[in-house]
Design an enzyme around this catalytic site. Structure first.
Site, PDB file in Angstrom:
ATOM      1  N   ASN A  62       0.864  -1.177   0.000  1.00 45.17           N
ATOM      2  CA  ASN A  62       0.000   0.000   0.000  1.00 45.17           C
ATOM      3  C   ASN A  62       0.903   1.229   0.000  1.00 45.17           C
ATOM      4  O   ASN A  62       1.472   1.581   1.024  1.00 45.17           O
ATOM      5  CB  ASN A  62      -0.898  -0.027   1.252  1.00 45.17           C
ATOM      6  CG  ASN A  62      -1.695   1.255   1.416  1.00 45.17           C
ATOM      7  OD1 ASN A  62      -1.842   2.028   0.476  1.00 45.17           O
ATOM      8  ND2 ASN A  62      -2.204   1.475   2.618  1.00 45.17           N
ATOM      9  N   LYS A  96       0.167   4.265  -0.358  1.00 44.12           N
ATOM     10  CA  LYS A  96      -0.491   5.459   0.207  1.00 44.12           C
ATOM     11  C   LYS A  96      -0.294   6.665  -0.714  1.00 44.12           C
ATOM     12  O   LYS A  96      -0.346   6.534  -1.926  1.00 44.12           O
ATOM     13  CB  LYS A  96       0.031   5.724   1.623  1.00 44.12           C
ATOM     14  CG  LYS A  96      -0.019   4.479   2.503  1.00 44.12           C
ATOM     15  CD  LYS A  96       0.112   4.751   3.949  1.00 44.12           C
ATOM     16  CE  LYS A  96       0.188   3.435   4.689  1.00 44.12           C
ATOM     17  NZ  LYS A  96       0.094   3.552   6.125  1.00 44.12           N
ATOM     18  N   HIS A 147      -9.623   1.031   4.896  1.00 46.42           N
ATOM     19  CA  HIS A 147      -8.347   1.231   5.589  1.00 46.42           C
ATOM     20  C   HIS A 147      -8.570   2.193   6.760  1.00 46.42           C
ATOM     21  O   HIS A 147      -9.328   3.155   6.651  1.00 46.42           O
ATOM     22  CB  HIS A 147      -7.307   1.800   4.608  1.00 46.42           C
ATOM     23  CG  HIS A 147      -5.921   1.763   5.168  1.00 46.42           C
ATOM     24  ND1 HIS A 147      -5.476   2.667   6.100  1.00 46.42           N
ATOM     25  CD2 HIS A 147      -4.884   0.917   4.942  1.00 46.42           C
ATOM     26  CE1 HIS A 147      -4.229   2.377   6.420  1.00 46.42           C
ATOM     27  NE2 HIS A 147      -3.843   1.318   5.737  1.00 46.42           N
ATOM     28  N   GLU A 188      -6.885   4.538   7.918  1.00 44.53           N
ATOM     29  CA  GLU A 188      -6.604   5.959   7.658  1.00 44.53           C
ATOM     30  C   GLU A 188      -7.814   6.626   7.018  1.00 44.53           C
ATOM     31  O   GLU A 188      -8.104   7.795   7.272  1.00 44.53           O
ATOM     32  CB  GLU A 188      -5.349   6.083   6.767  1.00 44.53           C
ATOM     33  CG  GLU A 188      -4.087   5.789   7.579  1.00 44.53           C
ATOM     34  CD  GLU A 188      -2.877   5.390   6.765  1.00 44.53           C
ATOM     35  OE1 GLU A 188      -2.912   5.455   5.526  1.00 44.53           O
ATOM     36  OE2 GLU A 188      -1.873   4.991   7.395  1.00 44.53           O
ATOM     37  N   GLU A 230      -5.505  -5.133  10.777  1.00 44.47           N
ATOM     38  CA  GLU A 230      -4.502  -4.075  10.911  1.00 44.47           C
ATOM     39  C   GLU A 230      -4.768  -3.277  12.187  1.00 44.47           C
ATOM     40  O   GLU A 230      -5.558  -2.315  12.161  1.00 44.47           O
ATOM     41  CB  GLU A 230      -4.569  -3.121   9.721  1.00 44.47           C
ATOM     42  CG  GLU A 230      -4.277  -3.763   8.391  1.00 44.47           C
ATOM     43  CD  GLU A 230      -3.701  -2.733   7.427  1.00 44.47           C
ATOM     44  OE1 GLU A 230      -2.545  -2.883   7.039  1.00 44.47           O
ATOM     45  OE2 GLU A 230      -4.407  -1.765   7.099  1.00 44.47           O
ATOM     46  N   GLY A 267       2.217   2.252  10.711  1.00 41.48           N
ATOM     47  CA  GLY A 267       3.144   3.382  10.557  1.00 41.48           C
ATOM     48  C   GLY A 267       3.868   3.772  11.824  1.00 41.48           C
ATOM     49  O   GLY A 267       4.497   4.821  11.888  1.00 41.48           O
ATOM     50  N   SER A 285       3.274  -2.200  10.426  1.00 40.00           N
ATOM     51  CA  SER A 285       4.727  -2.207  10.637  1.00 40.00           C
ATOM     52  C   SER A 285       5.378  -3.550  10.281  1.00 40.00           C
ATOM     53  O   SER A 285       6.308  -3.998  10.962  1.00 40.00           O
ATOM     54  CB  SER A 285       5.066  -1.795  12.068  1.00 40.00           C
ATOM     55  OG  SER A 285       4.653  -0.462  12.297  1.00 40.00           O
TER      56      SER A 285
END
Ligand code: PEP
Length: 262
Positions: free
Chosen positions: A9, A11, A95, A97, A167, A173, A213
């Protein structure tokens, strides 16, 4: 036996030239087709150049998001037929985010999952708890709610075509991955829930990826967990050698399953 899946991904990183170079690096490092589905999800603007770069290779193309309608008055959105036209076969949905920054709701995410399936692409439904939810002992409650809502209305046949990604938000991150035991525990729970929502047989076929991560040096221990079928990789997918190393660990883990070592 489930084929491992490793998804990069990217991003909101990379110009077209950078995306082309990165895709070429991954392509050239994976000349021998691994026993793994390898998917890259560049930003929308880079989809055409990446599609060209990975044509006739072992790598497949994915998108980071989509709208549920096939066309319409949705300023700034991208429809699934537009992604399919560029060669996308996979779409990330829900996701964390996007849930957090864009306020995506479970109901919208469910519409996206259904729409992706209706266009015969593969939805990768992302779920996971925040640090606070984990502290409060709500990990399973959160994941269950997101899964029940995100998969609502799907038949067993539909569910068999979905990929799930656990996740934990606190691991994305941050450089702090879930331990293999923490991830394995949630993956086992997710598979049980999928079994309840479909059947034991279907649940055994659904790939459940871990994301948060993942790096070359922790991929092996994570993928040694029997319920972890691959990885959704953010930061470490931005460097071709690191991403290739993760794919190779996934390939080794699938070899271990075949030989009964895992
Ligand atoms: C992600 O974006 O889905 C992700 C897991 O990111 P990272 O690997 O950087 O934690």
């Amino acid at each position: 036996m489930r084929k491992p899946v490793v998804i990069g991904n990217r991003k909101m990183h990379g110009t077209q030239a950078e995306a082309r170079a990165l895709a070429a690096g991954v392509r050239d490092g994976l000349k021998r087709k691994p026993p793994v589905s390898v998917v890259v999800c560049p930003p929308f603007t880079a989809l055409p150049v990446v599609a060209q770069t990975i044509a006739n290779s072992a790598i497949e193309l994915g998108a980071q998001n989509c709208h549920w309608d096939p066309s319409g008055a949705h300023t700034g959105e991208i429809a699934i037929p537009m992604l399919a036209e560029l060669g996308c076969r996979w779409v990330l949905v829900g996701h964390s985010e996007r849930r957090k920054e864009m306020g995506e709701t479970d109901e919208q995410i469910n519409r996206k999952v259904q729409a992706v399936l209706s266009h015969a692409l593969v939805p990768v439904l992302c779920v996971g708890e925040t640090a606070e939810e984990r502290r409060q002992g709500l990990t399973f409650t959160t994941v269950e709610g997101q899964l029940r809502a995100g998969l609502a209305g799907l038949t067993a046949d539909g569910l068999a075509k979905v990929v799930l990604a656990y996740e934990p938000v606190w691991a994305i991150g941050t450089g702090v991955n879930a331990t293999p035991a923490q991830a394995g525990e949630v993956h086992g729970y997710v598979r049980g829930l999928v079994s309840e929502l479909s059947s034991k047989e279907v649940a055994q076929t659904v790939p459940i990826l871990y994301g948060g991560s993942v790096k070359a040096d922790n991929a092996e221990s994570l993928m040694a967990e029997p319920e972890i079928d691959g990885a959704l990789v953010g930061g470490a997918s931005l460097k071709a050698p690191e991403f290739i190393a993760i794919v190779k660990k996934a390939a080794a883990s699938s070899g271990a399953v075949r030989e009964g070592r895992r």
